[in-house]
Design a protein around this motif. Structure first.
Motif, PDB file in Angstrom:
ATOM      1  N   LEU A 182       0.957  -1.266  -0.007  1.00 45.08           N
ATOM      2  CA  LEU A 182       0.052   0.081   0.191  1.00 45.08           C
ATOM      3  C   LEU A 182       0.799   1.223   0.011  1.00 45.08           C
ATOM      4  N   ILE A 183       1.826   0.984   0.681  1.00 42.36           N
ATOM      5  CA  ILE A 183       2.901   2.318   0.461  1.00 42.36           C
ATOM      6  C   ILE A 183       3.168   2.856  -0.601  1.00 42.36           C
ATOM      7  N   VAL A 184       3.594   1.652  -1.468  1.00 40.44           N
ATOM      8  CA  VAL A 184       4.047   2.006  -2.744  1.00 40.44           C
ATOM      9  C   VAL A 184       2.918   2.376  -3.713  1.00 40.44           C
ATOM     10  N   GLY A 185       1.930   1.719  -3.722  1.00 40.52           N
ATOM     11  CA  GLY A 185       0.471   1.980  -4.403  1.00 40.52           C
ATOM     12  C   GLY A 185       0.129   0.877  -5.121  1.00 40.52           C
ATOM     13  N   GLN A 186      -1.437   0.438  -4.911  1.00 40.56           N
ATOM     14  CA  GLN A 186      -2.027  -0.588  -5.621  1.00 40.56           C
ATOM     15  C   GLN A 186      -2.825  -0.250  -6.700  1.00 40.56           C
ATOM     16  N   PRO A 187      -2.523  -0.408  -8.032  1.00 39.12           N
ATOM     17  CA  PRO A 187      -3.112   0.055  -9.161  1.00 39.12           C
ATOM     18  C   PRO A 187      -4.577  -0.640  -9.068  1.00 39.12           C
ATOM     19  N   VAL A 188      -5.676   0.382  -9.516  1.00 33.97           N
ATOM     20  CA  VAL A 188      -7.104  -0.041  -9.296  1.00 33.97           C
ATOM     21  C   VAL A 188      -7.467  -0.121 -10.686  1.00 33.97           C
ATOM     22  N   THR A 189      -8.453  -1.228 -11.161  1.00 31.15           N
ATOM     23  CA  THR A 189      -8.935  -1.242 -12.306  1.00 31.15           C
ATOM     24  C   THR A 189     -10.549  -1.357 -12.073  1.00 31.15           C
ATOM     25  N   LEU A 190     -11.299  -1.448 -13.151  1.00 30.45           N
ATOM     26  CA  LEU A 190     -12.551  -1.702 -13.077  1.00 30.45           C
ATOM     27  C   LEU A 190     -12.671  -3.227 -13.380  1.00 30.45           C
ATOM     28  N   THR A 191     -13.595  -3.853 -12.985  1.00 33.50           N
ATOM     29  CA  THR A 191     -13.765  -5.417 -13.089  1.00 33.50           C
ATOM     30  C   THR A 191     -14.837  -5.355 -14.258  1.00 33.50           C
ATOM     31  N   ASP A 192     -15.316  -6.614 -14.964  1.00 35.56           N
ATOM     32  CA  ASP A 192     -16.166  -6.596 -16.191  1.00 35.56           C
ATOM     33  C   ASP A 192     -17.425  -6.310 -15.336  1.00 35.56           C
ATOM     34  N   ALA A 193     -17.812  -6.464 -13.976  1.00 38.14           N
ATOM     35  CA  ALA A 193     -19.106  -6.099 -13.467  1.00 38.14           C
ATOM     36  C   ALA A 193     -19.222  -4.442 -13.416  1.00 38.14           C
ATOM     37  N   GLY A 194     -18.078  -4.192 -13.135  1.00 38.62           N
ATOM     38  CA  GLY A 194     -17.971  -2.476 -13.051  1.00 38.62           C
ATOM     39  C   GLY A 194     -18.268  -1.971 -14.539  1.00 38.62           C
ATOM     40  N   ARG A 195     -17.696  -2.402 -15.456  1.00 42.20           N
ATOM     41  CA  ARG A 195     -17.847  -1.880 -16.733  1.00 42.20           C
ATOM     42  C   ARG A 195     -19.214  -2.171 -17.172  1.00 42.20           C
ATOM     43  N   SER A 196     -19.825  -3.105 -16.840  1.00 40.98           N
ATOM     44  CA  SER A 196     -21.102  -3.274 -17.516  1.00 40.98           C
ATOM     45  C   SER A 196     -22.065  -2.506 -16.419  1.00 40.98           C
ATOM     46  N   THR A 197     -21.786  -2.228 -15.082  1.00 41.57           N
ATOM     47  CA  THR A 197     -22.851  -1.193 -14.517  1.00 41.57           C
ATOM     48  C   THR A 197     -22.524   0.195 -15.115  1.00 41.57           C
ATOM     49  N   LEU A 198     -21.215   0.459 -15.324  1.00 40.19           N
ATOM     50  CA  LEU A 198     -21.021   1.763 -15.708  1.00 40.19           C
ATOM     51  C   LEU A 198     -21.890   1.993 -17.214  1.00 40.19           C
ATOM     52  N   VAL A 199     -21.721   1.033 -18.052  1.00 40.43           N
ATOM     53  CA  VAL A 199     -22.452   1.245 -19.286  1.00 40.43           C
ATOM     54  C   VAL A 199     -24.134   1.126 -19.166  1.00 40.43           C
ATOM     55  N   GLY A 200     -24.470   0.316 -18.136  1.00 38.88           N
ATOM     56  CA  GLY A 200     -25.780   0.497 -17.960  1.00 38.88           C
ATOM     57  C   GLY A 200     -26.201   1.687 -17.430  1.00 38.88           C
ATOM     58  N   PHE A 201     -25.536   2.545 -16.651  1.00 42.27           N
ATOM     59  CA  PHE A 201     -25.558   3.862 -16.016  1.00 42.27           C
ATOM     60  C   PHE A 201     -25.722   4.745 -17.027  1.00 42.27           C
ATOM     61  N   ARG A 202     -24.877   4.642 -17.888  1.00 45.65           N
ATOM     62  CA  ARG A 202     -24.736   5.821 -19.026  1.00 45.65           C
ATOM     63  C   ARG A 202     -25.983   5.532 -19.876  1.00 45.65           C
ATOM     64  N   HIS A 203     -26.420   4.464 -20.205  1.00 42.86           N
ATOM     65  CA  HIS A 203     -27.333   4.257 -21.133  1.00 42.86           C
ATOM     66  C   HIS A 203     -28.803   4.659 -20.677  1.00 42.86           C
ATOM     67  N   HIS A 204     -29.000   4.844 -19.318  1.00 40.13           N
ATOM     68  CA  HIS A 204     -30.116   5.068 -18.590  1.00 40.13           C
ATOM     69  C   HIS A 204     -30.069   6.430 -17.916  1.00 40.13           C
ATOM     70  N   ALA A 205     -29.061   7.209 -17.937  1.00 43.28           N
ATOM     71  CA  ALA A 205     -28.908   8.380 -17.313  1.00 43.28           C
ATOM     72  C   ALA A 205     -29.790   9.250 -17.862  1.00 43.28           C
ATOM     73  N   PRO A 206     -30.726  10.022 -17.083  1.00 44.46           N
ATOM     74  CA  PRO A 206     -31.465  10.860 -17.725  1.00 44.46           C
ATOM     75  C   PRO A 206     -30.908  12.140 -18.662  1.00 44.46           C
ATOM     76  N   GLN A 207     -31.444  12.296 -19.659  1.00 44.20           N
ATOM     77  CA  GLN A 207     -31.165  13.302 -20.588  1.00 44.20           C
ATOM     78  C   GLN A 207     -31.486  14.690 -20.306  1.00 44.20           C
ATOM     79  N   GLU A 208     -30.843  15.710 -20.553  1.00 39.14           N
ATOM     80  CA  GLU A 208     -31.340  17.152 -20.352  1.00 39.14           C
ATOM     81  C   GLU A 208     -32.142  17.372 -21.294  1.00 39.14           C
ATOM     82  N   PRO A 209     -33.270  18.193 -21.142  1.00 37.05           N
ATOM     83  CA  PRO A 209     -34.330  18.509 -21.983  1.00 37.05           C
ATOM     84  C   PRO A 209     -33.847  19.315 -23.142  1.00 37.05           C
ATOM     85  N   ALA A 210     -34.173  19.183 -24.321  1.00 35.71           N
ATOM     86  CA  ALA A 210     -33.679  20.261 -25.191  1.00 35.71           C
ATOM     87  C   ALA A 210     -34.355  21.365 -25.405  1.00 35.71           C
TER      88      ALA A 210
END
Length: 226
Positions: A182-210
């Motif tokens: 931990l002192i050196v630093g532990q790299p962090v990455t998204l898992t497949d579940a994290g990426r799938s969650t992020l994709v779903g969040f982007r697709h269902h995020a409310p859009q600003e009314p035009a």
């Protein structure tokens, strides 16, 4: 392992792949960095090859269009060049179709292996999702040498709330390389579940009314009273 060529032509699978795994540039960046699972790495490789094949089709088609544009004298030499170009174009199309089929199979494998995410998404707050989004390109968990305070920073150097990071880690949306200190630093990455969650969040995020466009000659829209 190489990244996707920047000059690759668009493909018919660009949209379906982005709907499944998210941004294509992120997919190929993670592939180049060796961060993908076997199924996703195969998809990234197949999509890269498909893009190269589409580029070849576009090239030979453009050559044929240039030869038939009327700028050249129609003679035996021109006709022979056109026949050669047609053969090259037909071969490029056949190669493109084979690469398309391979990429489609790889995409279906990723879809089949994708973990369900709706239940996880409902347990996350907007703050958690913002933290997940900020870590999409990676980050680092590090413990201060003197204060022993643990912090999380993105690759862009932004701080991520550690409590939110722990919730993401608890749900299996992010993973750290615990083999490093931990002192050196532990790299962090998204898992497949994290990426799938992020994709779903982007697709269902409310859009600003035009905002309705104001027609030419219309009076200016009065400012709203505060």
């Amino acid at each position: 392992m190489t990244a996707a060529p920047r000059t690759a032509a668009p493909t018919a699978l660009d949209g379906p792949i982005e709907q499944t795994v998210g941004d294509l540039a992120g997919l190929h960046h993670d592939h180049h960095a060796g961060l993908l699972s076997e199924d996703r790495a195969a998809l990234a490789s197949a999509h890269r090859d498909l893009g190269v094949a589409e580029t070849a089709v576009a090239y030979h088609r453009n050559v044929l269009m240039q030869l038939s544009s009327g700028a050249h004298v129609v003679d035996g030499a021109l006709l022979e060049r056109m026949r050669r170009t047609l053969r090259d174009l037909a071969q490029a199309v056949a190669d493109r179709d084979e690469k398309h089929a391979r990429a489609a199979v790889a995409l279906e494998r990723v879809r089949a292996s994708a973990p369900p995410t709706p239940a996880i998404s409902t347990e996350l707050t907007a703050h958690d999702l913002a933290a997940l989004l900020s870590l999409a390109a990676g980050g680092t968990v590090r413990e201060h040498l003197h204060t022993h305070r643990v912090s999380v920073r993105t690759t862009q150097g932004c701080l991520v709330d550690y409590i939110a990071f722990q919730r993401l880690e608890h749900h299996g949306l992010v993973a750290r390389d615990a083999s490093r200190d931990l002192i050196v630093g532990q790299p962090v990455t998204l898992t497949d579940a994290g990426r799938s969650t992020l994709v779903g969040f982007r697709h269902h995020a409310p859009q600003e009314p035009a905002v309705p466009a104001r027609t030419a000659g219309a009076w200016p829209i009065p400012a709203r009273s505060r």
